[in-house]
Write a protein that holds these residues in place. Structure first.
Motif, PDB file in Angstrom:
ATOM      1  N   GLN A  14      -5.707 -12.949 -22.807  1.00  0.00           N
ATOM      2  CA  GLN A  14      -4.922 -13.503 -21.701  1.00  0.00           C
ATOM      3  C   GLN A  14      -3.460 -13.084 -21.816  1.00  0.00           C
ATOM      4  O   GLN A  14      -2.830 -12.746 -20.821  1.00  0.00           O
ATOM      5  N   LEU A  15      -2.929 -13.101 -23.039  1.00  0.00           N
ATOM      6  CA  LEU A  15      -1.549 -12.683 -23.243  1.00  0.00           C
ATOM      7  C   LEU A  15      -1.382 -11.204 -22.893  1.00  0.00           C
ATOM      8  O   LEU A  15      -0.385 -10.819 -22.281  1.00  0.00           O
ATOM      9  N   ASP A  30      -8.592 -25.828 -17.698  1.00  0.00           N
ATOM     10  CA  ASP A  30      -8.833 -24.391 -17.688  1.00  0.00           C
ATOM     11  C   ASP A  30      -9.854 -24.089 -18.774  1.00  0.00           C
ATOM     12  O   ASP A  30      -9.565 -24.213 -19.961  1.00  0.00           O
ATOM     13  N   SER A  31     -11.049 -23.705 -18.381  1.00  0.00           N
ATOM     14  CA  SER A  31     -12.117 -23.485 -19.363  1.00  0.00           C
ATOM     15  C   SER A  31     -11.863 -22.269 -20.251  1.00  0.00           C
ATOM     16  O   SER A  31     -12.513 -22.109 -21.277  1.00  0.00           O
ATOM     17  N   SER A  32     -10.904 -21.406 -19.884  1.00  0.00           N
ATOM     18  CA  SER A  32     -10.627 -20.243 -20.718  1.00  0.00           C
ATOM     19  C   SER A  32      -9.717 -20.593 -21.896  1.00  0.00           C
ATOM     20  O   SER A  32      -9.590 -19.819 -22.824  1.00  0.00           O
ATOM     21  N   ILE A  33      -9.091 -21.778 -21.877  1.00  0.00           N
ATOM     22  CA  ILE A  33      -8.249 -22.207 -22.983  1.00  0.00           C
ATOM     23  C   ILE A  33      -9.106 -23.041 -23.931  1.00  0.00           C
ATOM     24  O   ILE A  33      -9.702 -24.028 -23.514  1.00  0.00           O
ATOM     25  N   PRO A  34      -9.179 -22.654 -25.212  1.00  0.00           N
ATOM     26  CA  PRO A  34     -10.044 -23.395 -26.140  1.00  0.00           C
ATOM     27  C   PRO A  34      -9.480 -24.780 -26.420  1.00  0.00           C
ATOM     28  O   PRO A  34      -8.271 -24.977 -26.451  1.00  0.00           O
ATOM     29  N   VAL A  35     -10.384 -25.723 -26.612  1.00  0.00           N
ATOM     30  CA  VAL A  35      -9.964 -27.061 -27.009  1.00  0.00           C
ATOM     31  C   VAL A  35      -9.829 -27.084 -28.523  1.00  0.00           C
ATOM     32  O   VAL A  35     -10.327 -26.199 -29.217  1.00  0.00           O
ATOM     33  N   LEU A  36      -9.147 -28.091 -29.052  1.00  0.00           N
ATOM     34  CA  LEU A  36      -8.845 -28.137 -30.471  1.00  0.00           C
ATOM     35  C   LEU A  36     -10.095 -28.069 -31.340  1.00  0.00           C
ATOM     36  O   LEU A  36     -10.116 -27.404 -32.360  1.00  0.00           O
ATOM     37  N   THR A  37     -11.179 -28.730 -30.921  1.00  0.00           N
ATOM     38  CA  THR A  37     -12.395 -28.705 -31.743  1.00  0.00           C
ATOM     39  C   THR A  37     -13.008 -27.320 -31.809  1.00  0.00           C
ATOM     40  O   THR A  37     -13.660 -26.979 -32.789  1.00  0.00           O
ATOM     41  N   GLU A  38     -12.803 -26.484 -30.799  1.00  0.00           N
ATOM     42  CA  GLU A  38     -13.322 -25.124 -30.849  1.00  0.00           C
ATOM     43  C   GLU A  38     -12.509 -24.269 -31.804  1.00  0.00           C
ATOM     44  O   GLU A  38     -12.995 -23.285 -32.338  1.00  0.00           O
ATOM     45  N   ALA A  91      -3.974 -20.963 -36.569  1.00  0.00           N
ATOM     46  CA  ALA A  91      -3.073 -20.119 -35.780  1.00  0.00           C
ATOM     47  C   ALA A  91      -3.727 -18.766 -35.492  1.00  0.00           C
ATOM     48  O   ALA A  91      -3.639 -18.253 -34.363  1.00  0.00           O
ATOM     49  N   GLU A  92      -4.406 -18.190 -36.487  1.00  0.00           N
ATOM     50  CA  GLU A  92      -5.073 -16.900 -36.282  1.00  0.00           C
ATOM     51  C   GLU A  92      -6.162 -17.016 -35.228  1.00  0.00           C
ATOM     52  O   GLU A  92      -6.330 -16.131 -34.387  1.00  0.00           O
ATOM     53  N   ARG A  93      -6.922 -18.108 -35.260  1.00  0.00           N
ATOM     54  CA  ARG A  93      -7.986 -18.295 -34.266  1.00  0.00           C
ATOM     55  C   ARG A  93      -7.422 -18.494 -32.870  1.00  0.00           C
ATOM     56  O   ARG A  93      -7.940 -17.943 -31.900  1.00  0.00           O
ATOM     57  N   VAL A  94      -6.356 -19.276 -32.759  1.00  0.00           N
ATOM     58  CA  VAL A  94      -5.746 -19.503 -31.441  1.00  0.00           C
ATOM     59  C   VAL A  94      -5.241 -18.185 -30.879  1.00  0.00           C
ATOM     60  O   VAL A  94      -5.481 -17.851 -29.707  1.00  0.00           O
ATOM     61  N   VAL A  95      -4.536 -17.417 -31.702  1.00  0.00           N
ATOM     62  CA  VAL A  95      -4.005 -16.125 -31.235  1.00  0.00           C
ATOM     63  C   VAL A  95      -5.143 -15.194 -30.852  1.00  0.00           C
ATOM     64  O   VAL A  95      -5.084 -14.523 -29.815  1.00  0.00           O
ATOM     65  N   ALA A  96      -6.207 -15.158 -31.657  1.00  0.00           N
ATOM     66  CA  ALA A  96      -7.338 -14.277 -31.349  1.00  0.00           C
ATOM     67  C   ALA A  96      -8.002 -14.659 -30.030  1.00  0.00           C
ATOM     68  O   ALA A  96      -8.416 -13.794 -29.260  1.00  0.00           O
TER      69      ALA A  96
END
Length: 118
Positions: A77-78, A8-16, A67-72
């Motif tokens: 989507q959430l 799913d290209s909308s989910i960031p990968v860890l390096t992003e 965590a802040e970046r992942v949530v942002a």
């Protein structure tokens, strides 16, 4: 057994998420000198090490930033999922309430038609 995972290209990968912005240049970066000008030697006490050992990274701060970046990145989507769930729940409540009111009205009309007290 070969499984083809769905990407799913909308989910960031860890390096992003982990990549940090480039740090600002440090004070001891090369400086352009005028012709004939020389740098003065740095004054340090004899007992102080010439170069300080790099500090250990602050793992709690790093974890908080990740965590802040992942949530942002996942927040839109959430929000959409929550909005859809609330709309669906609202529709179900509306349908149930309508059916309950129709049933109560039908019972009251039937009671009046047959001369019973409501």
């Amino acid at each position: 057994m070969s499984q083809n995972p769905v990407f799913d290209s909308s989910i960031p990968v860890l390096t992003e998420v982990v990549l940090e912005p480039a740090p600002p240049p440090q004070a001891d970066s090369p400086v352009a000198l005028a012709p004939g000008e020389a740098l003065a030697p740095a004054e340090t006490p004899d007992d102080a090490p010439a170069q300080a050992a790099p500090a250990e990274p602050d793992w709690n701060a790093l974890e908080r930033r990740i965590a802040e970046r992942v949530v942002a990145q996942l927040q839109p989507q959430l929000d959409a999922v929550v909005r859809n769930a609330l709309a669906s729940a609202g529709d179900q409540i509306h349908i149930g309430l309508r059916q309950a009111v129709e049933q109560i009205v039908a019972q009251q009309v039937a009671a009046i038609e047959f001369g019973q007290k409501p």
